[in-house]
Design a protein around this motif. Structure first.
Motif, short mmCIF file in Angstrom:
data_model
loop_
_atom_site.label_atom_id
_atom_site.label_comp_id
_atom_site.label_asym_id
_atom_site.label_seq_id
_atom_site.Cartn_x
_atom_site.Cartn_y
_atom_site.Cartn_z
N ASN A 162 0.85 -1.18 0.00
CA ASN A 162 0.00 0.00 0.00
C ASN A 162 0.89 1.24 0.00
O ASN A 162 2.00 1.21 0.53
CB ASN A 162 -0.91 0.03 1.24
N GLY A 163 0.43 2.32 -0.61
CA GLY A 163 1.11 3.59 -0.52
C GLY A 163 2.59 3.57 -0.85
O GLY A 163 3.42 3.97 -0.05
N CYS A 213 19.30 6.80 -0.65
CA CYS A 213 18.44 7.73 -1.38
C CYS A 213 17.86 8.80 -0.47
O CYS A 213 17.53 9.91 -0.92
CB CYS A 213 17.30 6.98 -2.08
N LEU A 214 17.74 8.52 0.83
CA LEU A 214 17.18 9.47 1.78
C LEU A 214 18.14 10.60 2.07
O LEU A 214 17.76 11.63 2.62
CB LEU A 214 16.80 8.75 3.08
N LYS A 251 9.51 8.68 -1.62
CA LYS A 251 8.48 9.60 -1.14
C LYS A 251 7.68 8.99 0.00
O LYS A 251 7.41 9.64 1.02
CB LYS A 251 7.54 9.96 -2.29
N SER A 252 7.32 7.72 -0.13
CA SER A 252 6.50 7.06 0.89
C SER A 252 7.23 6.93 2.21
O SER A 252 6.67 7.18 3.28
CB SER A 252 6.06 5.68 0.39
N HIS A 282 8.39 11.22 8.76
CA HIS A 282 7.96 12.50 9.33
C HIS A 282 6.63 12.41 10.07
O HIS A 282 6.37 13.19 10.99
CB HIS A 282 7.85 13.56 8.22
N ARG A 283 5.79 11.45 9.68
CA ARG A 283 4.44 11.38 10.23
C ARG A 283 4.31 10.44 11.43
O ARG A 283 3.57 10.73 12.38
CB ARG A 283 3.47 10.92 9.13
N GLU A 284 5.06 9.32 11.42
CA GLU A 284 4.86 8.29 12.43
C GLU A 284 6.08 8.15 13.34
O GLU A 284 7.14 7.72 12.92
CB GLU A 284 4.55 6.94 11.76
#
Length: 221
Positions: free
Chosen positions: A23-24, A82-83, A107-108, A114-116
């Motif tokens: 997913n995502g 890549c990060l 991107k994912s 950043h979110r979790e």
């Protein structure tokens, strides 16, 4: 959004589910033994997570000499350069057993970092732990004998010293690969492996079995 609502939203994130579902920007790839995951010089646009199996990382010099820089197992990440804005792969990743890996596009994984908080904490801890391993590798290379370096590599491959139960039996790895990792010749690796076998530290039984007593080689001065 109230603090309570925000906390509930964050609590819904499940690290195990994230690393096992498609997913995502996440896809799961089956890589049979000897299959190349990516090649040195390829575009660096994703991070990989090993769900099952072992991956070998190698670097090829301009003069044609190849060196093995790491053997990774279940639970390890690779390709994270890549990060840090690394445009091209600096090594080649090859399956040395039948593997199942998750590919997470750049991107994912940046979004989830950043979110979790749970994922970012785990990922940072993993990178710091591996950085410590690289420092230990350097000290090992500079100060220990090739026999001790080989013993340490075998113990690491069998996961001795980690929280989980040691594997003890690991897939056979060529002496050429071990020599590249140790920084010595195949002849020296063959000599030490025969010695380890005669002393009961290792045994060949379809796989390579590593006995905990091999620690004596590393600890003995």
């Amino acid at each position: 959004m109230t603090p309570v609502t925000a906390a509930k939203k964050r609590s819904k994130f499940d690290l195990k589910i994230f690393l096992s579902t498609i997913n995502g920007g996440r896809t799961i790839v089956a890589a049979p033994k000897k299959q190349t995951i990516f090649t040195q010089g390829d575009s660096s646009d994703s991070v990989f997570y090993i769900r099952r199996g072992k991956i070998k990382l190698t670097v090829l010099a301009k003069n044609g000499k190849e060196a093995t820089i790491g053997i990774l197992s279940e639970g390890d990440f690779f390709g994270e350069g890549c990060l840090a804005a690394q445009p091209l792969r600096m090594c080649t990743a090859t399956a040395i057993t039948d593997c199942m890996v998750m590919r997470i596009d750049k991107k994912s994984i940046m979004e989830v970092i950043h979110r979790e908080r749970a994922f970012s904490d785990m990922f940072i801890t993993y990178l710091l732990t591996r950085n410590i391993r690289y420092e230990e590798d350097l000290v090992d290379q500079l100060f220990n004998s090739s026999e001790k370096r080989l013993a340490r590599i075998l113990l690491l491959l069998a996961h001795f010293g980690k929280d989980e139960k040691p594997e003890v039996a690991i897939p056979k790895i060529s002496q050429e690969t071990l020599a590249e990792m140790v920084g010595t010749t195949r002849g020296r690796v063959n000599f030490f492996m025969n010695r380890f076998r005669k002393l009961g530290f290792v045994r060949y039984n379809g796989e390579l079995e590593v006995h905990p007593s091999l620690l004596n080689v590393v600890l003995h001065d």
